[in-house]
Design a protein around this motif. Structure first.
Motif, PDB file in Angstrom:
ATOM      1  N   LEU A   1       0.834  -1.199   0.000  1.00 18.87           N
ATOM      2  CA  LEU A   1       0.000   0.000   0.000  1.00 18.87           C
ATOM      3  C   LEU A   1       0.871   1.253   0.000  1.00 18.87           C
ATOM      4  CD1 LEU A   1      -2.739  -0.832   2.668  1.00 18.87           C
ATOM      5  CD2 LEU A   1      -2.793  -1.201   0.200  1.00 18.87           C
ATOM      6  N   TRP A   2       0.277   2.340  -0.462  1.00 21.90           N
ATOM      7  CA  TRP A   2       0.895   3.655  -0.293  1.00 21.90           C
ATOM      8  C   TRP A   2       0.416   4.231   1.033  1.00 21.90           C
ATOM      9  CZ3 TRP A   2       4.894   5.868  -2.428  1.00 21.90           C
ATOM     10  CH2 TRP A   2       5.325   5.415  -3.683  1.00 21.90           C
ATOM     11  N   TRP A   3       1.366   4.491   1.916  1.00 24.94           N
ATOM     12  CA  TRP A   3       1.034   4.964   3.260  1.00 24.94           C
ATOM     13  C   TRP A   3       0.958   6.497   3.283  1.00 24.94           C
ATOM     14  CZ3 TRP A   3       4.736   1.446   6.630  1.00 24.94           C
ATOM     15  CH2 TRP A   3       4.325   0.114   6.478  1.00 24.94           C
ATOM     16  N   THR A   4       0.151   7.038   2.390  1.00 23.83           N
ATOM     17  CA  THR A   4      -0.040   8.489   2.301  1.00 23.83           C
ATOM     18  C   THR A   4      -1.312   8.925   3.007  1.00 23.83           C
ATOM     19  OG1 THR A   4      -1.229   8.215   0.215  1.00 23.83           O
ATOM     20  CG2 THR A   4       1.158   8.586   0.091  1.00 23.83           C
ATOM     21  N   TRP A   5      -2.223   8.002   3.241  1.00 18.94           N
ATOM     22  CA  TRP A   5      -3.491   8.207   3.944  1.00 18.94           C
ATOM     23  C   TRP A   5      -4.375   9.253   3.266  1.00 18.94           C
ATOM     24  CZ3 TRP A   5      -2.309   3.948   5.092  1.00 18.94           C
ATOM     25  CH2 TRP A   5      -1.184   3.571   5.819  1.00 18.94           C
ATOM     26  N   GLN A   6      -4.397   9.137   1.936  1.00 24.21           N
ATOM     27  CA  GLN A   6      -5.292   9.938   1.115  1.00 24.21           C
ATOM     28  C   GLN A   6      -5.827   9.068  -0.004  1.00 24.21           C
ATOM     29  OE1 GLN A   6      -3.182  14.003   0.502  1.00 24.21           O
ATOM     30  NE2 GLN A   6      -1.803  12.616   1.586  1.00 24.21           N
ATOM     31  N   LEU A   7      -7.017   9.380  -0.448  1.00 28.14           N
ATOM     32  CA  LEU A   7      -7.698   8.567  -1.441  1.00 28.14           C
ATOM     33  C   LEU A   7      -6.937   8.529  -2.756  1.00 28.14           C
ATOM     34  CD1 LEU A   7     -10.260   7.000  -2.341  1.00 28.14           C
ATOM     35  CD2 LEU A   7     -11.201   9.222  -3.040  1.00 28.14           C
ATOM     36  N   ASP A   8      -6.761   7.327  -3.300  1.00 28.54           N
ATOM     37  CA  ASP A   8      -6.233   7.143  -4.646  1.00 28.54           C
ATOM     38  C   ASP A   8      -7.421   7.204  -5.612  1.00 28.54           C
ATOM     39  OD1 ASP A   8      -5.286   6.223  -7.090  1.00 28.54           O
ATOM     40  OD2 ASP A   8      -3.945   4.748  -6.192  1.00 28.54           O
ATOM     41  N   LYS A   9      -7.605   8.369  -6.229  1.00 30.68           N
ATOM     42  CA  LYS A   9      -8.771   8.563  -7.092  1.00 30.68           C
ATOM     43  C   LYS A   9      -8.669   7.794  -8.394  1.00 30.68           C
ATOM     44  CE  LYS A   9      -9.841  13.101  -5.152  1.00 30.68           C
ATOM     45  NZ  LYS A   9     -10.040  14.549  -5.421  1.00 30.68           N
ATOM     46  N   ASN A  10      -7.459   7.437  -8.804  1.00 30.91           N
ATOM     47  CA  ASN A  10      -7.321   6.603 -10.001  1.00 30.91           C
ATOM     48  C   ASN A  10      -7.790   5.178  -9.730  1.00 30.91           C
ATOM     49  OD1 ASN A  10      -6.261   8.705 -11.515  1.00 30.91           O
ATOM     50  ND2 ASN A  10      -4.145   8.213 -10.948  1.00 30.91           N
ATOM     51  N   ARG A  11      -7.468   4.673  -8.552  1.00 34.19           N
ATOM     52  CA  ARG A  11      -7.866   3.307  -8.206  1.00 34.19           C
ATOM     53  C   ARG A  11      -9.351   3.242  -7.864  1.00 34.19           C
ATOM     54  NH1 ARG A  11      -4.771  -0.957  -7.406  1.00 34.19           N
ATOM     55  NH2 ARG A  11      -5.417  -2.687  -6.074  1.00 34.19           N
ATOM     56  N   TYR A  12      -9.846   4.292  -7.234  1.00 33.89           N
ATOM     57  CA  TYR A  12     -11.249   4.329  -6.826  1.00 33.89           C
ATOM     58  C   TYR A  12     -11.950   5.554  -7.422  1.00 33.89           C
ATOM     59  CZ  TYR A  12     -10.800   0.397  -3.645  1.00 33.89           C
ATOM     60  OH  TYR A  12     -10.625  -0.872  -3.129  1.00 33.89           O
ATOM     61  N   PRO A  13     -12.142   5.557  -8.747  1.00 33.12           N
ATOM     62  CA  PRO A  13     -12.903   6.666  -9.348  1.00 33.12           C
ATOM     63  C   PRO A  13     -14.351   6.627  -8.858  1.00 33.12           C
ATOM     64  CG  PRO A  13     -12.602   4.889 -10.934  1.00 33.12           C
ATOM     65  CD  PRO A  13     -11.753   4.540  -9.740  1.00 33.12           C
ATOM     66  N   GLY A  14     -14.937   7.795  -8.710  1.00 29.52           N
ATOM     67  CA  GLY A  14     -16.307   7.843  -8.230  1.00 29.52           C
ATOM     68  C   GLY A  14     -16.452   7.369  -6.798  1.00 29.52           C
ATOM     69  N   TRP A  15     -15.441   7.631  -5.971  1.00 32.32           N
ATOM     70  CA  TRP A  15     -15.452   7.159  -4.578  1.00 32.32           C
ATOM     71  C   TRP A  15     -16.672   7.659  -3.817  1.00 32.32           C
ATOM     72  CZ3 TRP A  15     -12.925   3.957  -1.235  1.00 32.32           C
ATOM     73  CH2 TRP A  15     -13.090   4.183   0.130  1.00 32.32           C
ATOM     74  N   ASP A  16     -16.966   8.939  -3.953  1.00 30.06           N
ATOM     75  CA  ASP A  16     -18.094   9.497  -3.198  1.00 30.06           C
ATOM     76  C   ASP A  16     -19.396   8.802  -3.568  1.00 30.06           C
ATOM     77  OD1 ASP A  16     -16.374  11.231  -1.934  1.00 30.06           O
ATOM     78  OD2 ASP A  16     -16.811  12.933  -3.238  1.00 30.06           O
ATOM     79  N   ASP A  17     -19.583   8.526  -4.844  1.00 29.11           N
ATOM     80  CA  ASP A  17     -20.795   7.822  -5.267  1.00 29.11           C
ATOM     81  C   ASP A  17     -20.808   6.390  -4.742  1.00 29.11           C
ATOM     82  OD1 ASP A  17     -21.799  10.005  -6.606  1.00 29.11           O
ATOM     83  OD2 ASP A  17     -20.954   9.423  -8.543  1.00 29.11           O
ATOM     84  N   LEU A  18     -19.641   5.748  -4.732  1.00 24.04           N
ATOM     85  CA  LEU A  18     -19.553   4.387  -4.197  1.00 24.04           C
ATOM     86  C   LEU A  18     -19.968   4.365  -2.730  1.00 24.04           C
ATOM     87  CD1 LEU A  18     -18.618   1.390  -4.330  1.00 24.04           C
ATOM     88  CD2 LEU A  18     -16.313   2.208  -3.731  1.00 24.04           C
ATOM     89  N   VAL A  19     -19.405   5.265  -1.939  1.00 22.57           N
ATOM     90  CA  VAL A  19     -19.732   5.317  -0.517  1.00 22.57           C
ATOM     91  C   VAL A  19     -21.216   5.635  -0.329  1.00 22.57           C
ATOM     92  CG1 VAL A  19     -19.305   6.550   1.644  1.00 22.57           C
ATOM     93  CG2 VAL A  19     -17.388   5.924   0.164  1.00 22.57           C
TER      94      VAL A  19
END
Length: 754
Positions: free
Chosen positions: A358-376
């Motif tokens: 994992l990337w330990w940046t603790w911010q959303l990877d928008k490329n990996r999870y496009p449409g995150w807000d809609d998913l949630v």
């Protein structure tokens, strides 16, 4: 948890001849002080009472002895004729291989002979003083006992300056020694994965990596050769210096320094701490439950979980938005009760020479999870919560279009918020393929900054909780904002828990659930939930399914009352001498065990493509759906069990000893009670369709088949049917709680009508 596969590629090596004895976790000198003789000065015999306890100094059979009693019950006593305190001069050093801390203990001089020169009162305390000697060396000591609350006493040993033969310094190590009864059983010590009774063992209390294999050979030796992380029977993320015994008494060390609870010598229990002083608490009660109540009242209790956690499975998934949506739809269509999804790769995935990380940046990877807000949003509308992942380490973010907008590592470094080396530079810790920095929780500004970062970046992603991983990595040679790493290393998991709790408060999420693997005394008062670390995807009693059960039972006795394990285990390994990949049978049996618990969470493991998964086939989906419905059907009963954890300090998963302490069935380690009404005998071996069960006296009803077992007048051991899909679970005949459990399972169409 994330990700121990960093070294696994190194196991793909030629077959070599390896020693199959102790692992490197046991390497080095291991010393325990041994008490010498005890002498009494004239006028020191007799007894003093204060605050509901009594200290008695006597000469039974002509041998000097000190004992502490409360309510007529002996809660702590020295061995007649032998010292109850000792001190030593020596050296403690540490080797750290990526969180696997290995001690080397050398005691060069021992002050083991003890004299009691004075006994008196100081306020409400009883104080005993005298001298410790060893050859030409001597040192004054003071031992103090005081009332600490209902069912609790506090003890404190302070050893002064050691003098003689040119020596003039404080001791490096001290110990208290007490007698233990023949056949007395000792339980607790945090999460211990080997045996529920640790009488006869030497238990080091150090927060560290759990290890892979943990003594199982040849796997452990191979892992040690590559990374030094094989572990041994005593390695654990969550050691707690507390035990309760079959004599209904308990003992707990206070403080955070490295200690050892040594029960390896007949009739003797030694508690050793590396430092010039030692504090402890004593507990006594009429039952094991009373002892645990006294202990958890002192160290903190866990509260009930949010109601949504009782409603179904927490699916551990990864791979991006489209994949998560597809699997949720498939599992829902199969009839699976889904309470949440746990998306550990929300912050992105990197590839190293050791595999995917994992990337330990603790911010959303928008490329990996496009449409995150809609998913949630869509999942929430379906009644499905979303959980993610965070740990106390920071790294520089990746470059390119997927780069995180904030560089938390740079922020912390510029503000001086990182654990440092002796020269003040950030302590970059090897993670296998990359390095990471640890936030310094002794700095109040750093604590608040990181809690705000989690509240903003993690909780701010719209999630309902997260895995709060790690907590065991503070180096002993670190430079901190304040304090000594030797005192703080074991306490680091509790400090990490406090940061997560503060993050939930800052995010205004009172029902936020974070679950932790590392723990120490006091962690239970800060964390809502634990999990039992990283087991092999195997049945193994040293590091597989059976070990997870024993770890949860011992942790529960130690105050970790709400805990669970990765369904199916976590660690897969490929070696020249054999591979460890999860089978569909193991996955189903693990789910059947977890259905009788407080958090029903899957994990794809570190090798998802090689492991059987709950979503693989129609058959696996159907089997998991049934287990999830069992879990959901017990929601009301689970709420009752969790309230008992909050109000009485009783674990959700209880060894039979806690529920029926006087029964011969209390000797069984491979079964458990969920609460006080539901006895579960999980299948822990491959290919089995039956399971042994030890039933306390009475008639017991299988909650799924309605068949009755047992004898009203005595405990019995039986072999009972337990085919896949029908776990062996029992309630006592005519028990009102048991009747309601059976009715709930029938309403869910899981049990045979009477």
């Amino acid at each position: 948890m994330m990700l121990r596969s960093r070294w696994l590629a190194g196991l793909l090596l030629p077959i070599v001849v390896l020693p199959l004895t102790a692992s490197t976790a046991e390497a080095g000198v291991l010393d325990t002080l041994s008490p010498g003789s005890l002498t009494l000065a004239p006028g020191t015999t007799g007894s003093l009472a204060a605050g509901g306890f009594r200290v008695t100094v006597s000469r039974p059979g002509g041998q000097a002895r000190l004992a502490v009693t409360s309510g007529g019950r002996t809660v702590w006593a020295g061995v007649p004729g032998r010292a109850f305190a000792a001190a030593g001069l020596g050296r403690l050093s540490w080797r750290d291989r990526t969180g696997m801390f290995t001690p080397s203990e050398l005691i060069a001089w021992t002050l083991a002979d003890q004299s009691i020169d004075r006994v008196g009162r100081s306020g409400g305390d009883v104080v005993v003083g005298g001298t410790l000697t060893g050859g030409p060396l001597k040192a004054p000591y003071q031992w103090r006992v005081s009332a600490a609350g209902q069912g609790r006493l506090a003890m404190h040993l302070e050893v002064g300056t050691v003098t003689g033969s040119g020596v003039h310094r404080r001791p490096d190590v001290v110990a208290l020694a007490s007698e233990r009864g023949s056949g007395e059983r000792f339980h607790g010590f945090g999460e211990q994965f080997t045996s529920f009774d640790l009488a006869g063992r030497r238990i080091p209390v150090i927060v560290r990596e759990q290890g892979i294999g943990r003594g199982r050979q040849p796997l452990t030796a191979m892992v040690d050769l590559v990374s030094g992380q094989g572990g041994s029977w005593d390695t654990t993320y969550a050691p707690i210096p507390f035990y309760a015994t079959s004599s209904n008494r308990g003992f707990a060390l206070t403080g955070g320094r490295y200690s050892v609870l040594d029960l390896s010598r007949p009739g003797l229990a030694v508690a050793q701490t590396w430092g010039p002083r030692q504090g402890a608490e004593l507990y006594a009660g009429a039952s094991p439950a009373e002892v645990l109540a006294a202990h958890t009242a002192s160290t903190g209790r866990m509260g009930a979980l949010p109601a949504w956690t009782r409603d179904g499975a927490v699916l551990g998934l990864q791979g991006g938005t489209a994949r998560v949506r597809r699997i949720v739809d498939e599992m829902s269509a199969s009839g699976t009760k889904i309470a949440a999804v746990w998306l550990q790769d929300w912050s992105g995935q990197r590839t190293t020479s050791f595999g995917d990380r994992l990337w330990w940046t603790w911010q959303l990877d928008k490329n990996r999870y496009p449409g995150w807000d809609d998913l949630v949003k869509d999942l929430h509308e379906r009644g499905i919560k979303v959980l993610t992942y965070v740990n106390p380490f920071l790294v520089d973010p990746p470059g390119g279009s997927g780069a995180a907008p904030r560089n938390l590592l740079a922020e912390a470094r510029d503000r001086g918020y990182l654990v440092a080396r002796a020269d003040g530079s950030p302590y970059m810790l090897d993670q296998g393929g990359f390095s990471a920095a640890l936030v310094d929780f002794t700095n109040p500004h750093a604590r608040l900054w990181y809690a705000r970062a989690i509240a903003t970046e993690v909780a701010g992603a719209g999630v309902d909780g997260w895995m709060a991983d790690f907590g065991e990595g503070l180096p002993f040679d670190a430079k901190l904002y304040s304090g000594d790493p030797a005192e703080l290393h074991n306490r680091w998991p509790m400090e990490w828990a406090k940061v997560n709790r503060r993050a939930c408060e800052l995010a205004d999420r009172p029902d936020c659930v974070y679950f932790m693997r590392s723990a120490y005394t006091g962690s239970a008062g800060q964390a809502p939930l634990f999990w039992a670390g990283d087991q092999l995807v195997d049945w193994d009693a040293q590091d597989g399914l059976a070990s997870a059960l024993r770890g949860m039972l011992s942790g529960g006795v130690s105050g970790m009352t709400l805990t669970h394990s990765d369904i199916g285990g976590y660690t897969g390994v490929d070696t020249p001498l054999g591979n460890y990949h999860r089978s569909a049978e193991l996955l189903q049996r693990w789910a059947e065990l977890a259905a009788f618990g407080v958090f029903f969470r899957t994990h794809e493991g570190n090798q998802p493509a090689k492991n059987a998964q709950v979503y693989d086939t129609e058959q696996s989906r159907a089997a998991f759906a049934r287990a999830s419905r069992i879990y959901a059907a017990l929601a009301d009963y689970r709420a009752t069990v969790e309230r008992e954890a909050a109000t009485r300090g009783l674990p959700a998963l209880r060894h039979t000893w806690l529920v029926h302490p006087g029964s011969p069935a209390a000797a069984a380690d491979d079964q458990f009670f969920f609460g006080s009404a539901l006895l579960v005998a999980p299948v822990l071996k491959p290919g089995a369709s039956t399971v042994p069960v030890h039933l306390p006296a009475g008639r017991w009803i299988n909650v799924f088949t309605g068949r009755a077992y047992g004898d009203r007048d005595r405990a019995v051991q039986l072999i009972v049917p337990a085919p896949l899909g029908t776990p062996a679970a029992f309630v006592r005949q005519s028990d009102p709680q048991g009747t309601e459990i059976r009715a709930a399972l029938r309403r869910a169409e899981l049990a045979t009508p009477p």
